[in-house]
Design a protein around this motif. Structure first.
Motif, PDB file in Angstrom:
ATOM      1  N   ALA A   1     -38.543 116.881 -55.779  1.00 37.27           N
ATOM      2  CA  ALA A   1     -38.475 115.494 -56.310  1.00 37.27           C
ATOM      3  C   ALA A   1     -38.875 115.509 -57.661  1.00 37.27           C
ATOM      4  CB  ALA A   1     -39.193 114.436 -55.455  1.00 37.27           C
ATOM      5  N   PRO A   2     -37.938 115.022 -58.375  1.00 41.16           N
ATOM      6  CA  PRO A   2     -38.330 114.736 -60.001  1.00 41.16           C
ATOM      7  C   PRO A   2     -39.719 114.303 -60.461  1.00 41.16           C
ATOM      8  CG  PRO A   2     -36.038 114.072 -59.575  1.00 41.16           C
ATOM      9  CD  PRO A   2     -36.830 114.396 -58.169  1.00 41.16           C
ATOM     10  N   GLU A   3     -40.131 113.345 -59.458  1.00 36.94           N
ATOM     11  CA  GLU A   3     -41.389 112.591 -59.736  1.00 36.94           C
ATOM     12  C   GLU A   3     -42.503 113.833 -59.443  1.00 36.94           C
ATOM     13  OE1 GLU A   3     -39.123 111.513 -57.771  1.00 36.94           O
ATOM     14  OE2 GLU A   3     -38.471 109.731 -58.860  1.00 36.94           O
ATOM     15  N   LYS A   4     -42.283 114.766 -59.053  1.00 40.59           N
ATOM     16  CA  LYS A   4     -43.363 115.827 -58.707  1.00 40.59           C
ATOM     17  C   LYS A   4     -43.477 116.717 -59.817  1.00 40.59           C
ATOM     18  CE  LYS A   4     -45.115 117.849 -54.495  1.00 40.59           C
ATOM     19  NZ  LYS A   4     -45.684 116.840 -54.029  1.00 40.59           N
ATOM     20  N   LEU A   5     -42.048 116.710 -60.714  1.00 39.60           N
ATOM     21  CA  LEU A   5     -42.256 117.721 -61.798  1.00 39.60           C
ATOM     22  C   LEU A   5     -42.526 116.854 -62.977  1.00 39.60           C
ATOM     23  CD1 LEU A   5     -38.963 119.236 -60.920  1.00 39.60           C
ATOM     24  CD2 LEU A   5     -41.343 119.999 -60.226  1.00 39.60           C
ATOM     25  N   PHE A   6     -42.116 115.853 -63.349  1.00 41.64           N
ATOM     26  CA  PHE A   6     -42.149 114.877 -64.673  1.00 41.64           C
ATOM     27  C   PHE A   6     -43.081 113.906 -64.287  1.00 41.64           C
ATOM     28  CE2 PHE A   6     -38.096 116.808 -64.045  1.00 41.64           C
ATOM     29  CZ  PHE A   6     -37.918 117.767 -64.916  1.00 41.64           C
ATOM     30  N   HIS A   7     -44.200 113.622 -64.864  1.00 38.51           N
ATOM     31  CA  HIS A   7     -45.165 112.819 -64.586  1.00 38.51           C
ATOM     32  C   HIS A   7     -46.298 112.629 -65.910  1.00 38.51           C
ATOM     33  CE1 HIS A   7     -47.017 116.553 -63.990  1.00 38.51           C
ATOM     34  NE2 HIS A   7     -46.241 116.689 -62.815  1.00 38.51           N
ATOM     35  N   ASN A   8     -47.460 112.142 -65.590  1.00 40.78           N
ATOM     36  CA  ASN A   8     -48.367 111.955 -66.729  1.00 40.78           C
ATOM     37  C   ASN A   8     -49.030 113.256 -67.214  1.00 40.78           C
ATOM     38  OD1 ASN A   8     -49.774 112.251 -64.734  1.00 40.78           O
ATOM     39  ND2 ASN A   8     -51.016 110.536 -65.151  1.00 40.78           N
ATOM     40  N   LYS A   9     -48.567 114.580 -66.600  1.00 38.62           N
ATOM     41  CA  LYS A   9     -49.168 115.697 -66.931  1.00 38.62           C
ATOM     42  C   LYS A   9     -48.313 116.688 -67.042  1.00 38.62           C
ATOM     43  CE  LYS A   9     -53.941 114.743 -65.124  1.00 38.62           C
ATOM     44  NZ  LYS A   9     -54.469 115.138 -63.671  1.00 38.62           N
ATOM     45  N   TYR A  10     -47.213 116.523 -67.728  1.00 35.56           N
ATOM     46  CA  TYR A  10     -46.072 117.372 -67.866  1.00 35.56           C
ATOM     47  C   TYR A  10     -46.559 118.336 -68.861  1.00 35.56           C
ATOM     48  CZ  TYR A  10     -41.625 119.315 -68.628  1.00 35.56           C
ATOM     49  OH  TYR A  10     -40.437 120.639 -68.719  1.00 35.56           O
ATOM     50  N   ALA A  11     -46.660 119.693 -68.785  1.00 31.07           N
ATOM     51  CA  ALA A  11     -47.277 120.640 -69.556  1.00 31.07           C
ATOM     52  C   ALA A  11     -46.408 121.262 -70.740  1.00 31.07           C
ATOM     53  CB  ALA A  11     -47.799 121.944 -68.694  1.00 31.07           C
ATOM     54  N   TYR A  12     -45.302 121.093 -70.625  1.00 31.13           N
ATOM     55  CA  TYR A  12     -44.422 121.560 -71.840  1.00 31.13           C
ATOM     56  C   TYR A  12     -44.152 120.719 -72.903  1.00 31.13           C
ATOM     57  CZ  TYR A  12     -40.649 123.897 -74.212  1.00 31.13           C
ATOM     58  OH  TYR A  12     -39.648 124.448 -75.369  1.00 31.13           O
ATOM     59  N   LEU A  13     -44.643 121.232 -73.985  1.00 30.43           N
ATOM     60  CA  LEU A  13     -44.390 120.467 -75.468  1.00 30.43           C
ATOM     61  C   LEU A  13     -43.394 121.241 -76.345  1.00 30.43           C
ATOM     62  CD1 LEU A  13     -48.239 119.540 -76.517  1.00 30.43           C
ATOM     63  CD2 LEU A  13     -46.473 118.334 -74.808  1.00 30.43           C
ATOM     64  N   SER A  14     -42.300 120.473 -76.387  1.00 29.77           N
ATOM     65  CA  SER A  14     -41.328 121.182 -77.336  1.00 29.77           C
ATOM     66  C   SER A  14     -41.641 121.480 -78.678  1.00 29.77           C
ATOM     67  CB  SER A  14     -39.905 120.009 -77.534  1.00 29.77           C
ATOM     68  OG  SER A  14     -39.372 119.672 -76.199  1.00 29.77           O
ATOM     69  N   SER A  15     -42.611 120.604 -79.287  1.00 27.90           N
ATOM     70  CA  SER A  15     -42.784 121.097 -80.881  1.00 27.90           C
ATOM     71  C   SER A  15     -43.905 122.237 -80.982  1.00 27.90           C
ATOM     72  CB  SER A  15     -43.704 119.798 -81.396  1.00 27.90           C
ATOM     73  OG  SER A  15     -42.611 118.798 -81.555  1.00 27.90           O
ATOM     74  N   LEU A  16     -44.222 122.814 -80.171  1.00 26.23           N
ATOM     75  CA  LEU A  16     -45.411 124.062 -80.303  1.00 26.23           C
ATOM     76  C   LEU A  16     -44.556 125.278 -80.977  1.00 26.23           C
ATOM     77  CD1 LEU A  16     -47.869 123.843 -77.369  1.00 26.23           C
ATOM     78  CD2 LEU A  16     -48.015 123.233 -79.756  1.00 26.23           C
TER      79      LEU A  16
END
Ligand code: SAH
Ligand code: TYD
Ligand code: ZN
Length: 407
Positions: free
Chosen positions: A58-73
Protein backbone atom coordinates in the motif's frame (compact mmCIF):
# COMPACT_ATOMS: atom_id res chain seq x y z
CA UNK A 1 -3.30 -15.98 -10.56
CA UNK A 2 -2.42 -12.26 -10.90
CA UNK A 3 -3.87 -9.93 -13.48
CA UNK A 4 -2.18 -7.11 -15.35
CA UNK A 5 -3.10 -3.76 -13.78
CA UNK A 6 -3.23 -2.20 -17.24
CA UNK A 7 -5.18 -4.65 -19.41
CA UNK A 8 -6.40 -7.46 -17.09
CA UNK A 9 -4.27 -10.00 -18.98
CA UNK A 10 -3.00 -12.96 -16.99
CA UNK A 11 0.54 -12.28 -15.74
CA UNK A 12 3.31 -14.81 -16.29
CA UNK A 13 5.71 -14.85 -13.36
CA UNK A 14 9.25 -13.75 -14.24
CA UNK A 15 10.87 -14.20 -10.83
CA UNK A 16 9.82 -14.66 -7.26
CA UNK A 17 12.24 -13.25 -4.66
CA UNK A 18 10.24 -14.57 -1.71
CA UNK A 19 9.49 -12.49 1.39
CA UNK A 20 11.12 -9.07 1.16
CA UNK A 21 11.11 -6.05 3.47
CA UNK A 22 10.22 -2.49 2.44
CA UNK A 23 13.35 -1.21 0.69
CA UNK A 24 13.44 2.29 2.17
CA UNK A 25 12.32 1.22 5.66
CA UNK A 26 15.59 1.60 7.59
CA UNK A 27 14.94 0.61 11.17
CA UNK A 28 16.01 0.69 14.79
CA UNK A 29 16.51 -2.54 16.80
CA UNK A 30 13.20 -2.00 18.62
CA UNK A 31 11.45 -2.26 15.23
CA UNK A 32 13.07 -5.54 14.13
CA UNK A 33 10.37 -7.77 15.61
CA UNK A 34 7.50 -5.99 13.88
CA UNK A 35 9.21 -5.55 10.50
CA UNK A 36 6.83 -5.81 7.54
CA UNK A 37 7.55 -8.33 4.77
CA UNK A 38 5.74 -9.03 1.52
CA UNK A 39 5.98 -11.41 -1.42
CA UNK A 40 8.19 -9.75 -4.07
CA UNK A 41 7.26 -11.25 -7.40
CA UNK A 42 7.49 -9.79 -10.91
CA UNK A 43 5.18 -10.70 -13.76
CA UNK A 44 5.10 -10.10 -17.51
CA UNK A 45 1.84 -9.39 -19.31
CA UNK A 46 1.85 -11.21 -22.66
CA UNK A 47 -0.93 -8.95 -23.94
CA UNK A 48 0.30 -5.40 -23.27
CA UNK A 49 3.94 -6.31 -22.42
CA UNK A 50 3.84 -4.44 -19.11
CA UNK A 51 6.31 -5.86 -16.58
CA UNK A 52 5.06 -5.27 -13.05
CA UNK A 53 4.94 -6.43 -9.45
CA UNK A 54 2.33 -9.10 -8.93
CA UNK A 55 1.50 -7.81 -5.46
CA UNK A 56 2.20 -4.33 -4.27
CA UNK A 57 2.58 -2.68 -0.90
CA UNK A 58 0.00 0.00 0.00
CA UNK A 59 1.46 3.42 -1.01
CA UNK A 60 0.75 4.83 2.46
CA UNK A 61 3.17 2.25 3.87
CA UNK A 62 5.95 3.54 1.63
CA UNK A 63 5.40 7.29 1.35
CA UNK A 64 4.79 8.98 4.68
CA UNK A 65 6.39 11.41 7.11
CA UNK A 66 9.68 9.49 7.32
CA UNK A 67 10.48 8.80 3.69
CA UNK A 68 14.23 8.17 3.60
CA UNK A 69 15.16 9.15 0.04
CA UNK A 70 16.36 12.70 -0.56
CA UNK A 71 16.93 13.54 -4.21
CA UNK A 72 19.27 16.48 -3.58
CA UNK A 73 22.01 14.45 -1.86
CA UNK A 74 23.73 13.38 -5.03
CA UNK A 75 25.77 15.88 -6.99
CA UNK A 76 25.01 14.01 -10.19
CA UNK A 77 21.24 14.07 -9.63
CA UNK A 78 21.42 17.80 -8.92
CA UNK A 79 23.15 18.36 -12.23
CA UNK A 80 20.72 16.06 -13.99
CA UNK A 81 17.65 17.87 -12.70
CA UNK A 82 19.09 21.30 -13.41
CA UNK A 83 19.57 20.20 -17.03
CA UNK A 84 16.07 18.63 -17.11
CA UNK A 85 14.53 21.91 -15.90
CA UNK A 86 16.58 24.02 -18.33
CA UNK A 87 15.51 21.77 -21.21
CA UNK A 88 11.83 22.05 -20.25
CA UNK A 89 12.14 25.84 -19.95
CA UNK A 90 13.76 26.24 -23.35
CA UNK A 91 11.46 23.86 -25.20
CA UNK A 92 8.07 24.04 -23.60
CA UNK A 93 7.79 26.96 -21.18
CA UNK A 94 8.18 29.91 -23.49
CA UNK A 95 4.50 30.91 -23.59
CA UNK A 96 3.06 33.67 -21.40
CA UNK A 97 2.91 32.76 -17.69
CA UNK A 98 3.08 28.96 -18.05
CA UNK A 99 2.07 26.58 -15.26
CA UNK A 100 3.99 23.39 -14.42
CA UNK A 101 2.98 20.54 -12.12
CA UNK A 102 5.62 18.11 -10.88
CA UNK A 103 4.47 14.73 -9.62
CA UNK A 104 6.75 13.42 -6.84
CA UNK A 105 8.85 16.58 -6.46
CA UNK A 106 10.61 15.19 -3.36
CA UNK A 107 12.83 17.91 -1.83
CA UNK A 108 12.43 20.19 -4.86
CA UNK A 109 15.57 19.09 -6.68
CA UNK A 110 14.08 19.98 -10.10
CA UNK A 111 11.36 22.47 -9.22
CA UNK A 112 13.83 24.89 -7.63
CA UNK A 113 15.29 25.57 -11.08
CA UNK A 114 11.87 26.56 -12.41
CA UNK A 115 10.92 28.59 -9.34
CA UNK A 116 14.16 30.59 -9.61
CA UNK A 117 12.83 31.89 -12.95
CA UNK A 118 9.49 32.71 -11.32
CA UNK A 119 7.68 30.05 -13.33
CA UNK A 120 4.28 29.19 -11.85
CA UNK A 121 4.60 25.72 -10.40
CA UNK A 122 3.14 23.17 -8.03
CA UNK A 123 4.94 20.16 -6.62
CA UNK A 124 2.86 17.14 -5.62
CA UNK A 125 4.59 15.18 -2.88
CA UNK A 126 2.85 12.78 -0.46
CA UNK A 127 5.88 12.14 1.78
CA UNK A 128 5.46 14.86 4.38
CA UNK A 129 9.09 15.17 5.47
CA UNK A 130 10.43 15.66 1.95
CA UNK A 131 7.50 17.91 0.94
CA UNK A 132 8.47 20.08 3.93
CA UNK A 133 12.02 20.38 2.58
CA UNK A 134 10.63 21.59 -0.77
CA UNK A 135 8.45 24.14 1.01
CA UNK A 136 11.45 25.30 3.07
CA UNK A 137 13.12 26.17 -0.23
CA UNK A 138 10.19 28.53 -0.92
CA UNK A 139 8.60 26.14 -3.44
CA UNK A 140 4.86 25.75 -3.88
CA UNK A 141 4.05 22.15 -2.96
CA UNK A 142 1.06 20.14 -1.82
CA UNK A 143 1.41 17.06 0.36
CA UNK A 144 -0.91 14.65 -1.48
CA UNK A 145 -0.84 11.63 -3.78
CA UNK A 146 -1.38 12.54 -7.43
CA UNK A 147 -4.80 11.31 -8.51
CA UNK A 148 -8.02 12.52 -10.11
CA UNK A 149 -9.35 14.15 -6.95
CA UNK A 150 -6.18 16.20 -6.64
CA UNK A 151 -6.21 17.02 -10.37
CA UNK A 152 -9.69 18.50 -9.92
CA UNK A 153 -8.53 20.57 -6.95
CA UNK A 154 -5.48 21.83 -8.85
CA UNK A 155 -7.63 22.74 -11.83
CA UNK A 156 -9.98 24.75 -9.63
CA UNK A 157 -7.21 26.60 -7.84
CA UNK A 158 -4.63 27.17 -10.61
CA UNK A 159 -6.23 26.31 -13.95
CA UNK A 160 -4.85 23.79 -16.43
CA UNK A 161 -1.17 22.93 -16.82
CA UNK A 162 1.09 23.58 -19.78
CA UNK A 163 3.44 20.88 -18.59
CA UNK A 164 3.29 17.99 -16.16
CA UNK A 165 6.62 16.42 -15.23
CA UNK A 166 7.69 13.50 -13.09
CA UNK A 167 10.93 11.63 -12.44
CA UNK A 168 11.18 8.22 -10.85
CA UNK A 169 7.59 8.40 -9.72
CA UNK A 170 5.19 7.18 -12.40
CA UNK A 171 6.54 3.64 -12.09
CA UNK A 172 5.76 3.90 -8.36
CA UNK A 173 2.02 4.48 -8.83
CA UNK A 174 -0.05 1.26 -8.93
CA UNK A 175 -3.10 2.80 -10.64
CA UNK A 176 -1.73 4.03 -13.97
CA UNK A 177 -5.26 4.46 -15.27
CA UNK A 178 -5.89 7.03 -12.55
CA UNK A 179 -2.65 8.80 -13.51
CA UNK A 180 -3.68 8.94 -17.18
CA UNK A 181 -7.15 10.24 -16.33
CA UNK A 182 -5.73 12.86 -13.95
CA UNK A 183 -3.17 13.99 -16.55
CA UNK A 184 -5.90 14.17 -19.19
CA UNK A 185 -8.03 16.27 -16.86
CA UNK A 186 -5.25 18.66 -15.87
CA UNK A 187 -3.33 19.18 -19.10
CA UNK A 188 -4.13 21.97 -21.57
CA UNK A 189 -5.21 20.65 -25.01
CA UNK A 190 -1.71 21.23 -26.36
CA UNK A 191 0.03 20.44 -23.06
CA UNK A 192 2.74 17.84 -22.55
CA UNK A 193 3.41 15.20 -19.95
CA UNK A 194 7.14 14.45 -19.64
CA UNK A 195 8.37 11.77 -17.28
CA UNK A 196 11.32 9.46 -16.82
CA UNK A 197 11.82 6.16 -15.04
CA UNK A 198 14.35 3.32 -14.98
CA UNK A 199 14.14 1.66 -18.39
CA UNK A 200 13.25 -2.01 -18.77
CA UNK A 201 15.65 -2.37 -21.71
CA UNK A 202 18.60 -1.36 -19.48
CA UNK A 203 17.43 -3.42 -16.50
CA UNK A 204 17.34 -6.54 -18.67
CA UNK A 205 20.56 -5.71 -20.51
CA UNK A 206 22.51 -5.10 -17.28
CA UNK A 207 20.75 -7.82 -15.24
CA UNK A 208 20.03 -4.96 -12.82
CA UNK A 209 17.58 -7.03 -10.80
CA UNK A 210 18.13 -4.77 -7.79
CA UNK A 211 15.80 -2.27 -9.49
CA UNK A 212 13.07 -4.69 -8.49
CA UNK A 213 11.64 -3.66 -5.10
CA UNK A 214 8.39 -2.54 -3.52
CA UNK A 215 8.37 1.06 -4.80
CA UNK A 216 8.94 0.05 -8.42
CA UNK A 217 5.55 -1.34 -9.34
CA UNK A 218 6.27 -1.06 -13.08
CA UNK A 219 9.36 -1.71 -15.26
CA UNK A 220 8.49 0.47 -18.22
CA UNK A 221 9.28 0.26 -21.91
CA UNK A 222 8.25 2.54 -24.76
CA UNK A 223 5.82 -0.07 -26.05
CA UNK A 224 4.09 -0.57 -22.69
CA UNK A 225 3.90 3.17 -21.92
CA UNK A 226 2.58 3.98 -25.38
CA UNK A 227 -0.07 1.28 -25.25
CA UNK A 228 -1.16 2.49 -21.79
CA UNK A 229 -1.59 6.15 -22.77
CA UNK A 230 -3.21 5.36 -26.14
CA UNK A 231 -6.18 4.11 -24.15
CA UNK A 232 -6.73 7.74 -23.13
CA UNK A 233 -6.26 9.46 -26.50
CA UNK A 234 -2.59 10.22 -25.82
CA UNK A 235 0.63 8.75 -27.19
CA UNK A 236 4.38 8.74 -26.67
CA UNK A 237 5.61 11.40 -29.12
CA UNK A 238 9.26 11.52 -28.13
CA UNK A 239 11.76 9.51 -26.11
CA UNK A 240 15.21 10.23 -24.80
CA UNK A 241 17.46 7.74 -23.00
CA UNK A 242 19.02 9.06 -19.78
CA UNK A 243 22.11 7.73 -18.05
CA UNK A 244 20.88 8.25 -14.47
CA UNK A 245 19.66 5.40 -12.25
CA UNK A 246 21.63 2.94 -14.32
CA UNK A 247 19.73 3.81 -17.52
CA UNK A 248 16.37 5.56 -17.65
CA UNK A 249 14.01 6.63 -20.43
CA UNK A 250 12.33 10.03 -20.66
CA UNK A 251 8.92 9.84 -22.33
CA UNK A 252 7.08 12.82 -23.80
CA UNK A 253 3.33 12.20 -23.95
CA UNK A 254 0.88 14.37 -25.85
CA UNK A 255 -2.70 14.17 -27.01
CA UNK A 256 -2.78 12.40 -30.33
CA UNK A 257 -2.36 14.56 -33.42
CA UNK A 258 -1.30 17.65 -31.44
CA UNK A 259 2.42 17.06 -31.84
CA UNK A 260 4.49 15.53 -34.62
CA UNK A 261 5.79 12.09 -33.72
CA UNK A 262 9.57 11.95 -33.39
CA UNK A 263 11.12 9.23 -35.59
CA UNK A 264 13.02 8.13 -32.47
CA UNK A 265 9.87 6.56 -31.05
CA UNK A 266 9.45 3.96 -33.79
CA UNK A 267 13.18 3.48 -34.08
CA UNK A 268 13.51 2.65 -30.36
CA UNK A 269 10.34 0.54 -30.38
CA UNK A 270 11.93 -1.59 -33.11
CA UNK A 271 15.02 -1.90 -30.91
CA UNK A 272 12.80 -3.13 -28.07
CA UNK A 273 11.40 -5.81 -30.35
CA UNK A 274 14.88 -6.81 -31.46
CA UNK A 275 15.91 -7.43 -27.84
CA UNK A 276 12.65 -9.29 -27.22
CA UNK A 277 10.97 -7.05 -24.64
CA UNK A 278 7.65 -8.33 -26.00
CA UNK A 279 8.47 -11.99 -25.34
CA UNK A 280 8.23 -13.98 -22.12
CA UNK A 281 11.32 -16.05 -23.07
CA UNK A 282 13.47 -12.92 -22.74
CA UNK A 283 12.43 -12.72 -19.10
CA UNK A 284 13.02 -16.41 -18.49
CA UNK A 285 16.62 -15.81 -19.56
CA UNK A 286 16.69 -12.69 -17.38
CA UNK A 287 15.70 -14.85 -14.39
CA UNK A 288 18.44 -17.34 -15.17
CA UNK A 289 21.03 -14.55 -15.26
CA UNK A 290 19.73 -13.24 -11.92
CA UNK A 291 20.12 -16.65 -10.32
CA UNK A 292 23.65 -16.95 -11.70
CA UNK A 293 24.51 -13.45 -10.45
CA UNK A 294 23.41 -14.42 -6.94
CA UNK A 295 25.59 -17.54 -6.96
CA UNK A 296 28.61 -15.59 -8.16
CA UNK A 297 28.21 -12.76 -5.64
CA UNK A 298 27.75 -15.19 -2.77
CA UNK A 299 30.84 -17.09 -3.84
CA UNK A 300 32.99 -13.97 -4.17
CA UNK A 301 31.96 -12.78 -0.71
CA UNK A 302 32.35 -16.20 0.89
CA UNK A 303 35.84 -16.42 -0.57
CA UNK A 304 36.82 -12.93 0.68
CA UNK A 305 35.57 -13.73 4.18
CA UNK A 306 37.50 -17.02 4.21
CA UNK A 307 40.61 -14.98 3.46
CA UNK A 308 39.80 -12.77 6.47
CA UNK A 309 38.92 -9.68 4.42
CA UNK A 310 36.72 -6.84 5.67
CA UNK A 311 33.80 -5.82 3.46
CA UNK A 312 31.71 -2.65 3.77
CA UNK A 313 28.66 -1.79 1.66
CA UNK A 314 28.80 1.53 -0.21
CA UNK A 315 25.46 3.41 -0.42
CA UNK A 316 22.35 2.22 1.42
CA UNK A 317 20.30 2.36 -1.75
CA UNK A 318 16.74 1.08 -1.95
CA UNK A 319 18.07 -1.32 -4.57
CA UNK A 320 20.47 -2.90 -2.07
CA UNK A 321 17.53 -4.28 -0.06
CA UNK A 322 16.80 -6.72 -2.88
CA UNK A 323 20.45 -7.77 -3.22
CA UNK A 324 21.20 -8.22 0.48
CA UNK A 325 17.99 -10.13 1.18
CA UNK A 326 17.99 -12.22 -2.00
CA UNK A 327 21.69 -13.12 -1.58
CA UNK A 328 21.42 -13.47 2.25
CA UNK A 329 24.14 -10.92 2.93
CA UNK A 330 23.99 -9.83 6.56
CA UNK A 331 26.31 -8.22 9.13
CA UNK A 332 28.38 -11.41 9.32
CA UNK A 333 29.69 -10.68 5.83
CA UNK A 334 29.15 -6.91 5.51
CA UNK A 335 30.39 -4.95 8.54
CA UNK A 336 28.24 -1.90 7.78
CA UNK A 337 26.91 0.15 4.88
CA UNK A 338 28.11 3.74 4.59
CA UNK A 339 25.68 6.35 3.35
CA UNK A 340 25.53 10.15 3.24
CA UNK A 341 21.81 10.36 4.11
CA UNK A 342 21.47 11.57 7.75
CA UNK A 343 18.09 9.83 8.18
CA UNK A 344 19.57 6.42 7.29
CA UNK A 345 22.67 6.73 9.51
CA UNK A 346 22.48 4.99 12.88
CA UNK A 347 19.71 2.73 11.59
CA UNK A 348 19.79 -0.80 10.18
CA UNK A 349 19.16 -2.06 6.67
CA UNK A 350 15.75 -3.60 5.90
CA UNK A 351 15.55 -7.35 6.41
CA UNK A 352 19.23 -8.16 6.93
CA UNK A 353 19.81 -5.52 9.62
CA UNK A 354 23.25 -4.35 8.57
CA UNK A 355 24.23 -1.15 10.45
CA UNK A 356 24.21 2.06 8.37
CA UNK A 357 27.01 4.49 9.14
CA UNK A 358 28.18 7.84 7.82
CA UNK A 359 30.84 8.00 5.13
CA UNK A 360 33.37 9.14 7.76
CA UNK A 361 33.34 5.63 9.23
CA UNK A 362 34.39 4.25 5.86
CA UNK A 363 37.22 6.77 5.54
CA UNK A 364 38.36 6.33 9.17
CA UNK A 365 39.22 2.66 8.71
CA UNK A 366 39.16 1.56 5.08
CA UNK A 367 37.97 -2.02 4.52
CA UNK A 368 39.53 -4.38 1.98
CA UNK A 369 36.43 -4.33 -0.19
CA UNK A 370 33.55 -1.93 -0.74
CA UNK A 371 30.47 -3.59 -2.19
CA UNK A 372 29.11 -0.93 -4.51
CA UNK A 373 25.37 -0.86 -3.80
CA UNK A 374 25.16 2.64 -5.35
CA UNK A 375 26.59 1.34 -8.66
CA UNK A 376 24.52 3.91 -10.53
CA UNK A 377 26.77 6.61 -8.98
CA UNK A 378 29.98 4.77 -9.82
CA UNK A 379 31.81 7.71 -11.42
CA UNK A 380 30.93 10.12 -8.61
CA UNK A 381 31.95 7.60 -5.94
CA UNK A 382 35.16 6.39 -7.57
CA UNK A 383 36.07 10.03 -8.11
CA UNK A 384 35.83 10.84 -4.43
CA UNK A 385 37.26 7.59 -3.06
CA UNK A 386 40.67 7.75 -4.73
CA UNK A 387 42.43 7.44 -1.38
CA UNK A 388 40.66 4.12 -0.68
CA UNK A 389 41.84 2.80 -4.05
CA UNK A 390 45.36 4.15 -3.58
CA UNK A 391 45.63 2.24 -0.32
CA UNK A 392 44.74 -0.99 -2.10
CA UNK A 393 41.00 -1.03 -1.44
CA UNK A 394 38.77 -2.51 -4.14
CA UNK A 395 35.17 -2.06 -5.20
CA UNK A 396 33.01 -5.10 -5.85
CA UNK A 397 30.12 -4.67 -8.26
CA UNK A 398 27.36 -6.98 -9.52
CA UNK A 399 26.03 -4.84 -12.38
CA UNK A 400 26.26 -5.67 -15.22
CA UNK A 401 28.09 -8.70 -13.82
CA UNK A 402 29.77 -9.77 -10.59
CA UNK A 403 33.33 -8.47 -10.63
CA UNK A 404 36.02 -6.56 -8.82
CA UNK A 405 36.43 -3.16 -10.43
CA UNK A 406 39.85 -2.56 -11.83
CA UNK A 407 41.30 0.81 -10.93
N1 SAH B 1 11.45 13.00 -8.43
C1 SAH B 1 12.48 12.71 -7.45
C2 SAH B 1 11.99 11.77 -6.35
C3 SAH B 1 11.84 10.34 -6.76
S1 SAH B 1 11.42 9.30 -5.38
C4 SAH B 1 13.71 12.16 -8.11
O1 SAH B 1 13.64 11.69 -9.24
O2 SAH B 1 14.75 12.11 -7.46
C5 SAH B 1 9.68 9.12 -5.63
C6 SAH B 1 8.92 10.27 -5.00
O3 SAH B 1 7.57 10.17 -5.45
C7 SAH B 1 8.90 10.22 -3.49
O4 SAH B 1 9.28 11.45 -2.98
C8 SAH B 1 7.44 9.85 -3.18
O5 SAH B 1 6.98 10.41 -1.97
C9 SAH B 1 6.69 10.40 -4.38
N2 SAH B 1 5.41 9.72 -4.71
C10 SAH B 1 5.10 8.42 -4.54
N3 SAH B 1 3.84 8.17 -4.98
C11 SAH B 1 3.36 9.34 -5.43
C12 SAH B 1 2.11 9.72 -6.01
N4 SAH B 1 1.10 8.86 -6.17
N5 SAH B 1 1.95 11.01 -6.35
C13 SAH B 1 2.96 11.91 -6.20
N6 SAH B 1 4.16 11.59 -5.66
C14 SAH B 1 4.36 10.33 -5.28
P1 TYD C 1 19.91 6.09 -5.37
O1 TYD C 1 20.94 6.15 -6.40
O2 TYD C 1 18.77 6.99 -5.51
O3 TYD C 1 19.41 4.63 -5.29
P2 TYD C 1 17.98 4.03 -4.91
O4 TYD C 1 16.99 4.63 -5.88
O5 TYD C 1 18.23 2.59 -5.13
O6 TYD C 1 17.70 4.38 -3.49
O7 TYD C 1 20.52 6.32 -3.92
C1 TYD C 1 21.85 6.56 -3.67
C2 TYD C 1 22.14 6.29 -2.21
O8 TYD C 1 23.57 6.26 -2.06
C3 TYD C 1 21.64 7.36 -1.28
O9 TYD C 1 21.21 6.77 -0.06
C4 TYD C 1 22.85 8.24 -1.03
C5 TYD C 1 23.99 7.26 -1.16
N1 TYD C 1 25.24 7.83 -1.64
C6 TYD C 1 26.35 7.83 -0.79
O10 TYD C 1 26.26 7.38 0.34
N2 TYD C 1 27.51 8.37 -1.25
C7 TYD C 1 27.62 8.90 -2.50
O11 TYD C 1 28.70 9.38 -2.88
C8 TYD C 1 26.49 8.86 -3.37
C9 TYD C 1 26.57 9.40 -4.76
C10 TYD C 1 25.32 8.31 -2.90
ZN1 ZN D 1 -1.39 -6.10 -19.74
Amino acid sequence: MSLCRVCDGELKTVISFGQMPVANAFLTPSEFASEYFFDLKVGFCPICCMVQLQKCVAPEKLFHNKYAYLSSLSLRMNQHFRAFAEDMKARYLTSHNPFVVEIGCNDGVMLQHLASDRIRHLGVEPSRNVAALAKDKGLNAVCRFFDETLAKDILKKYGSADLIVGANVICHIPDLHAVARAVDMLLKPSGLFVFEDPYLGEIVKKTAYDQIYDEHVYYLSIASVDSMFRRYGMAVVDVEPQSVHGGSMRYTIARRQTVELSPKVDEKKRLEESIGLHKYETFVRFRMRIEKSREQLQELIRDAKLRGKRIVGYGATSKSATVTNYCSLGPDSIDFVCDTTPAKQGKYSPGMHIPIKPNEDFVKDYPDFALLFAWNHKEEILGKEQEFLKRGGQFITYVPSVSILSR
